[in-house]
Design a protein around this motif. Structure first.
Motif, PDB file in Angstrom:
ATOM      1  N   PHE A  32       0.744  -1.358   0.005  1.00 13.85           N
ATOM      2  CA  PHE A  32       0.125  -0.051   0.121  1.00 13.85           C
ATOM      3  C   PHE A  32       0.847   1.419  -0.035  1.00 13.85           C
ATOM      4  CE2 PHE A  32      -2.964  -3.337   1.691  1.00 13.85           C
ATOM      5  CZ  PHE A  32      -3.882  -2.812   0.842  1.00 13.85           C
ATOM      6  N   LEU A  33       2.255   1.273   0.390  1.00 14.17           N
ATOM      7  CA  LEU A  33       3.119   2.350   0.395  1.00 14.17           C
ATOM      8  C   LEU A  33       3.740   2.613  -0.990  1.00 14.17           C
ATOM      9  CD1 LEU A  33       4.822   1.915   3.920  1.00 14.17           C
ATOM     10  CD2 LEU A  33       2.901   3.303   3.299  1.00 14.17           C
ATOM     11  N   PHE A  34       4.059   1.398  -1.737  1.00 16.93           N
ATOM     12  CA  PHE A  34       4.938   1.493  -2.906  1.00 16.93           C
ATOM     13  C   PHE A  34       3.941   0.934  -3.945  1.00 16.93           C
ATOM     14  CE2 PHE A  34       7.881   0.957   0.410  1.00 16.93           C
ATOM     15  CZ  PHE A  34       8.604   2.330   0.261  1.00 16.93           C
ATOM     16  N   LYS A  35       4.117   1.744  -5.261  1.00 17.90           N
ATOM     17  CA  LYS A  35       3.382   1.113  -6.482  1.00 17.90           C
ATOM     18  C   LYS A  35       3.966  -0.237  -7.038  1.00 17.90           C
ATOM     19  CE  LYS A  35       1.766   2.361 -10.859  1.00 17.90           C
ATOM     20  NZ  LYS A  35       1.808   3.497 -11.989  1.00 17.90           N
ATOM     21  N   ASP A  36       3.217  -1.166  -7.142  1.00 20.70           N
ATOM     22  CA  ASP A  36       4.063  -2.176  -7.841  1.00 20.70           C
ATOM     23  C   ASP A  36       5.161  -2.963  -7.272  1.00 20.70           C
ATOM     24  OD1 ASP A  36       2.046  -2.206  -9.998  1.00 20.70           O
ATOM     25  OD2 ASP A  36       3.413  -0.925 -11.275  1.00 20.70           O
ATOM     26  N   LEU A  78      -7.868  -4.139  -5.782  1.00 23.74           N
ATOM     27  CA  LEU A  78      -8.332  -3.206  -4.997  1.00 23.74           C
ATOM     28  C   LEU A  78      -7.680  -1.691  -5.600  1.00 23.74           C
ATOM     29  CD1 LEU A  78      -8.128  -4.576  -1.322  1.00 23.74           C
ATOM     30  CD2 LEU A  78     -10.155  -4.152  -2.915  1.00 23.74           C
ATOM     31  N   ARG A  79      -6.730  -1.687  -6.230  1.00 23.00           N
ATOM     32  CA  ARG A  79      -6.026  -0.305  -6.607  1.00 23.00           C
ATOM     33  C   ARG A  79      -7.154   0.752  -7.292  1.00 23.00           C
ATOM     34  NH1 ARG A  79      -1.370  -1.223 -10.721  1.00 23.00           N
ATOM     35  NH2 ARG A  79      -0.500  -2.158  -8.589  1.00 23.00           N
ATOM     36  N   ASN A  80      -8.010  -0.005  -7.992  1.00 19.61           N
ATOM     37  CA  ASN A  80      -9.035   0.946  -8.662  1.00 19.61           C
ATOM     38  C   ASN A  80      -9.981   1.547  -7.586  1.00 19.61           C
ATOM     39  OD1 ASN A  80      -7.844   0.571 -11.113  1.00 19.61           O
ATOM     40  ND2 ASN A  80      -9.180  -1.231 -11.588  1.00 19.61           N
ATOM     41  N   HIS A  81     -10.362   0.839  -6.467  1.00 19.53           N
ATOM     42  CA  HIS A  81     -11.243   1.157  -5.658  1.00 19.53           C
ATOM     43  C   HIS A  81     -10.746   1.971  -4.486  1.00 19.53           C
ATOM     44  CE1 HIS A  81     -13.909  -1.398  -7.665  1.00 19.53           C
ATOM     45  NE2 HIS A  81     -12.871  -2.324  -7.436  1.00 19.53           N
ATOM     46  N   LEU A  82      -9.461   1.907  -3.999  1.00 17.43           N
ATOM     47  CA  LEU A  82      -8.757   2.630  -3.205  1.00 17.43           C
ATOM     48  C   LEU A  82      -8.105   3.844  -3.546  1.00 17.43           C
ATOM     49  CD1 LEU A  82      -7.456  -0.214  -0.860  1.00 17.43           C
ATOM     50  CD2 LEU A  82      -9.619   0.735  -0.484  1.00 17.43           C
ATOM     51  N   THR A  83      -8.027   5.081  -2.733  1.00 16.09           N
ATOM     52  CA  THR A  83      -7.176   6.222  -3.159  1.00 16.09           C
ATOM     53  C   THR A  83      -6.270   6.636  -2.045  1.00 16.09           C
ATOM     54  OG1 THR A  83      -8.980   7.647  -2.342  1.00 16.09           O
ATOM     55  CG2 THR A  83      -8.922   6.960  -4.810  1.00 16.09           C
ATOM     56  N   PHE A  84      -5.123   6.654  -2.243  1.00 16.97           N
ATOM     57  CA  PHE A  84      -4.190   7.258  -1.294  1.00 16.97           C
ATOM     58  C   PHE A  84      -3.497   8.653  -1.700  1.00 16.97           C
ATOM     59  CE2 PHE A  84      -4.176   2.683  -0.785  1.00 16.97           C
ATOM     60  CZ  PHE A  84      -4.202   2.395   0.448  1.00 16.97           C
TER      61      PHE A  84
END
Length: 84
Positions: A32-36, A78-84
């Motif tokens: 959740f902190l880093f992309k990919d 979940l990437r599309n549903h969560l925003t950070f």
């Protein structure tokens, strides 16, 4: 970028020191902190080589690799549903 490299080194060292469930927990938080954060799959492979027990179906134990892959795929979905 430097924090990701340092965290990768710390997680790699943690594979040899702390219990496997704790490494997977910290690595899933890193998703959740880093992309990919593909490193979670490599950590699963390393943990399978160290702690995995062969079964009658597989010569190569794959439990931690499967767990890491499932966690990674859940994060992608979940990437599309969560925003950070």
């Amino acid at each position: 970028m430097n924090t990701r490299i340092i965290l990768d080194i710390l997680l790699f060292v943690a594979v040899f020191i702390v219990p496997p469930w704790l490494v997977l927990l910290v690595a899933s938080l890193c998703l959740f902190l880093f992309k990919d954060f593909y490193e979670i799959i490599f950590l699963g492979i390393i943990m399978d080589f160290l702690f995995g027990v062969p079964t009658q179906f597989f010569v190569f134990p794959v439990i931690y690799t499967l767990l890491a892959s499932i966690i990674f795929l859940i994060r992608i979905s979940l990437r599309n549903h969560l925003t950070f």
